[in-house]
Design a protein around this motif. Sequence first.
Motif, mmCIF file in Angstrom:
data_model
loop_
_atom_site.group_PDB
_atom_site.id
_atom_site.type_symbol
_atom_site.label_atom_id
_atom_site.label_comp_id
_atom_site.label_asym_id
_atom_site.label_seq_id
_atom_site.Cartn_x
_atom_site.Cartn_y
_atom_site.Cartn_z
ATOM 1 N N ILE A 404 -5.970 33.275 21.370
ATOM 2 C CA ILE A 404 -6.761 32.786 22.502
ATOM 3 C C ILE A 404 -8.241 32.950 22.189
ATOM 4 N N ILE A 405 -8.964 31.850 22.254
ATOM 5 C CA ILE A 405 -10.408 31.863 22.027
ATOM 6 C C ILE A 405 -11.082 32.009 23.381
ATOM 7 N N PRO A 406 -11.734 33.145 23.629
ATOM 8 C CA PRO A 406 -12.281 33.393 24.971
ATOM 9 C C PRO A 406 -13.497 32.536 25.300
ATOM 10 N N GLU A 407 -13.676 32.309 26.566
ATOM 11 C CA GLU A 407 -14.856 31.608 27.060
ATOM 12 C C GLU A 407 -16.114 32.294 26.528
ATOM 13 N N GLY A 408 -17.083 31.499 26.113
ATOM 14 C CA GLY A 408 -18.337 32.059 25.614
ATOM 15 C C GLY A 408 -18.400 32.200 24.109
ATOM 16 N N THR A 409 -17.292 31.922 23.434
ATOM 17 C CA THR A 409 -17.285 32.007 21.973
ATOM 18 C C THR A 409 -17.980 30.786 21.382
ATOM 19 N N SER A 410 -18.893 31.018 20.462
ATOM 20 C CA SER A 410 -19.482 29.914 19.708
ATOM 21 C C SER A 410 -18.534 29.570 18.565
ATOM 22 N N ILE A 411 -18.307 28.293 18.369
ATOM 23 C CA ILE A 411 -17.327 27.840 17.380
ATOM 24 C C ILE A 411 -18.048 27.090 16.275
ATOM 25 N N LEU A 412 -17.842 27.530 15.050
ATOM 26 C CA LEU A 412 -18.431 26.867 13.890
ATOM 27 C C LEU A 412 -17.308 26.277 13.053
ATOM 28 N N LEU A 413 -17.177 24.974 13.090
ATOM 29 C CA LEU A 413 -16.147 24.302 12.300
ATOM 30 C C LEU A 413 -16.700 24.039 10.911
ATOM 31 N N ASN A 414 -16.125 24.714 9.934
ATOM 32 C CA ASN A 414 -16.621 24.665 8.563
ATOM 33 C C ASN A 414 -15.945 23.506 7.828
ATOM 34 N N ILE A 415 -16.573 22.337 7.906
ATOM 35 C CA ILE A 415 -15.991 21.137 7.307
ATOM 36 C C ILE A 415 -15.873 21.297 5.799
ATOM 37 N N TRP A 416 -16.853 21.934 5.190
ATOM 38 C CA TRP A 416 -16.807 22.169 3.738
ATOM 39 C C TRP A 416 -15.511 22.874 3.361
ATOM 40 N N ALA A 417 -15.103 23.869 4.135
ATOM 41 C CA ALA A 417 -13.879 24.625 3.833
ATOM 42 C C ALA A 417 -12.621 23.859 4.228
ATOM 43 N N ILE A 418 -12.660 23.174 5.373
ATOM 44 C CA ILE A 418 -11.499 22.383 5.809
ATOM 45 C C ILE A 418 -11.114 21.365 4.745
ATOM 46 N N HIS A 419 -12.109 20.782 4.106
ATOM 47 C CA HIS A 419 -11.872 19.770 3.072
ATOM 48 C C HIS A 419 -11.373 20.364 1.758
ATOM 49 N N ARG A 420 -11.308 21.687 1.693
ATOM 50 C CA ARG A 420 -10.840 22.343 0.470
ATOM 51 C C ARG A 420 -9.616 23.229 0.715
ATOM 52 N N ASP A 421 -8.980 23.053 1.846
ATOM 53 C CA ASP A 421 -7.820 23.870 2.185
ATOM 54 C C ASP A 421 -6.631 23.456 1.310
ATOM 55 N N PRO A 422 -6.170 24.323 0.402
ATOM 56 C CA PRO A 422 -5.072 23.949 -0.509
ATOM 57 C C PRO A 422 -3.752 23.677 0.209
ATOM 58 N N ARG A 423 -3.612 24.168 1.447
ATOM 59 C CA ARG A 423 -2.381 23.903 2.196
ATOM 60 C C ARG A 423 -2.242 22.415 2.505
ATOM 61 N N TYR A 424 -3.373 21.732 2.600
ATOM 62 C CA TYR A 424 -3.359 20.309 2.945
ATOM 63 C C TYR A 424 -3.735 19.412 1.768
ATOM 64 N N TRP A 425 -4.569 19.932 0.865
ATOM 65 C CA TRP A 425 -5.052 19.117 -0.243
ATOM 66 C C TRP A 425 -4.397 19.465 -1.581
ATOM 67 N N GLY A 426 -3.589 20.513 -1.587
ATOM 68 C CA GLY A 426 -2.900 20.880 -2.813
ATOM 69 C C GLY A 426 -3.681 21.877 -3.643
ATOM 70 N N PRO A 427 -3.067 22.395 -4.704
ATOM 71 C CA PRO A 427 -3.724 23.400 -5.548
ATOM 72 C C PRO A 427 -4.943 22.863 -6.295
ATOM 73 N N ASP A 428 -5.072 21.541 -6.379
ATOM 74 C CA ASP A 428 -6.234 20.938 -7.051
ATOM 75 C C ASP A 428 -7.283 20.489 -6.039
ATOM 76 N N ALA A 429 -7.381 21.200 -4.925
ATOM 77 C CA ALA A 429 -8.288 20.797 -3.838
ATOM 78 C C ALA A 429 -9.745 20.726 -4.271
ATOM 79 N N ASP A 430 -10.121 21.489 -5.298
ATOM 80 C CA ASP A 430 -11.511 21.490 -5.761
ATOM 81 C C ASP A 430 -11.785 20.404 -6.798
ATOM 82 N N ILE A 431 -10.769 19.629 -7.168
ATOM 83 C CA ILE A 431 -10.907 18.605 -8.198
ATOM 84 C C ILE A 431 -11.217 17.248 -7.569
ATOM 85 N N PHE A 432 -12.103 16.504 -8.206
ATOM 86 C CA PHE A 432 -12.471 15.159 -7.759
ATOM 87 C C PHE A 432 -11.381 14.181 -8.179
ATOM 88 N N LYS A 433 -10.616 13.688 -7.204
ATOM 89 C CA LYS A 433 -9.492 12.793 -7.493
ATOM 90 C C LYS A 433 -9.377 11.754 -6.379
#
Length: 525
Positions: A404-433
């Motif tokens: 539960i994220i309480p009221e008043g929490t500032s949320i920083l969505l780290n797009i740089w990291a989301i785009h490198r999540d190996p769970r979704y992009w695979g073990p080669d997430a850091d590779i340009f493909k």
Amino acid sequence: MFLLLIAIIIFTYIVHYKMGRKKLVELSKKLPSDLPALPILGHAYLFTGTDEDTMKSIQKSGKIALKHGGLATFWMANQLYLVVADPAASEVLLKNCLEKDNNSMRFLQFLVGNGSIYSSVSIWRPRRKLLAPTFNTKKLNRFVDVFAKQSAIMVEQLRPSVGKGTISVWKYLTTYTFDSVCETTLGVQMNAQSQPNHPFLEAFDEIAELMSRRMVRPWLHPDWLYRILPHYQRAERCRRLIYDFVDNVIKLKRQEMEAKQREANYLPKSGNETSISFKGTKDSYLGFQSLLEMLLETSLKVKGFTDLELREETLVMSAAGTDTSAVGASFALVMLSRHPEVQEKVFEELHEVLEYGDKAVTAADLPRLKYLDAVVKETLRLYPPVPIIVRLATSDTELQSGVIIPEGTSILLNIWAIHRDPRYWGPDADIFKPERFFEPLTHPAQFMPFSYGLRNCLGYLYAMMSMKTVLATFLRQYRVLPPAGADPKTLKEPIRVKYEIMMKAVDKFQLQIEPRTPQVTRTIG
């Protein structure tokens, strides 16, 4: 009785504040940052140093969040930030938390005021309804001819540098996007490509740097303190120059629209016209309505935007349109210089789709450039121009994981990291493909270079059209190579980047350019 009422209000506020504070502290313990927090400053000390150091801290926070399943917390002075690097959590938060975090956004509002990209929901929602129709595909397709024309000018501007060693392509791409944005958004021709030190561009670059530094340094947050520092005087000078430019354009365009309405017997003559001129502002010359003209037309028919509101929205469109497209295209060229095999595939596709060298790119060509589209998207995945976005939890919000994220929490969505999540992009997430974009996404929020949900960027399609057009025009003429003398080991490492509201290359996108084939110099009309 009155004093009793005051006492009840104060008591309720204190209890509410302490309970809210307690929830934030509990969340910070449940989702740790793995880094020590200093008294008073919290983790703000991580954002001292250069713009490159700031970006390294953003990357570090994202890596920590990925390590903990996509969530971690950091204290910026007394404000708790939830760093999110998980697509599923991002989707929930972006759909339920529509308010921007004012702790960060108020510094950007110094320039754009209540521009819809940064404003509160109460302001954003009605403006979005007015803005959305101007960004439909049919209307945007008309702008591709402008992108193609300005791209051809850029190609000619680059010709003296071809085969002459290492250059920075940033100034060429940012003046291309500035000219394109001014013509399509404002309806004026600025010819910045022939004068790359345009005052508007210099002022915008300077104020963006000042605002980004203030955002991540809590000791610069108090307005009373910032106003006595030299930084404020520099920022105010830049803001005034930008405002004067945009206000003059709006004034001119409103007069033009009112004059056309009077000719059609819609409005009485006002009698207070002002003489202001920009080359090529007539609809008959441009052949289309600019975004500003579309908004003005709406304002004349129904209750639309005031001049102040037009300035705010025009600034958002101009600033975001100029930098986003320039950053994305610049990163793409650098990545292609490092991956010659990908560059050759792009060239082969361009030759197949566009057939002969002098054919200008058209709106009908862009959907057929599928491999180029994948290259642009893969570049935006690894190097999103906007690496972070912020929101505020205005009520307790439960994630799918049960957290539960309480009221008043500032949320920083780290797009740089989301785009490198190996769970979704695979073990080669850091590779340009680029080929990875020929497969459907596992989760719709795993790729969000232009945000996601109701408050995503309206200019997404505009930016993609601009980037694909300029890259197609450029790569048909030139081959890009890494900087002269670059260490092969360094070229296999990630590009060094810095944070200036948008993410940019530290070296200003340096590379070498070689001609594809002998060229005949042509005059660009």
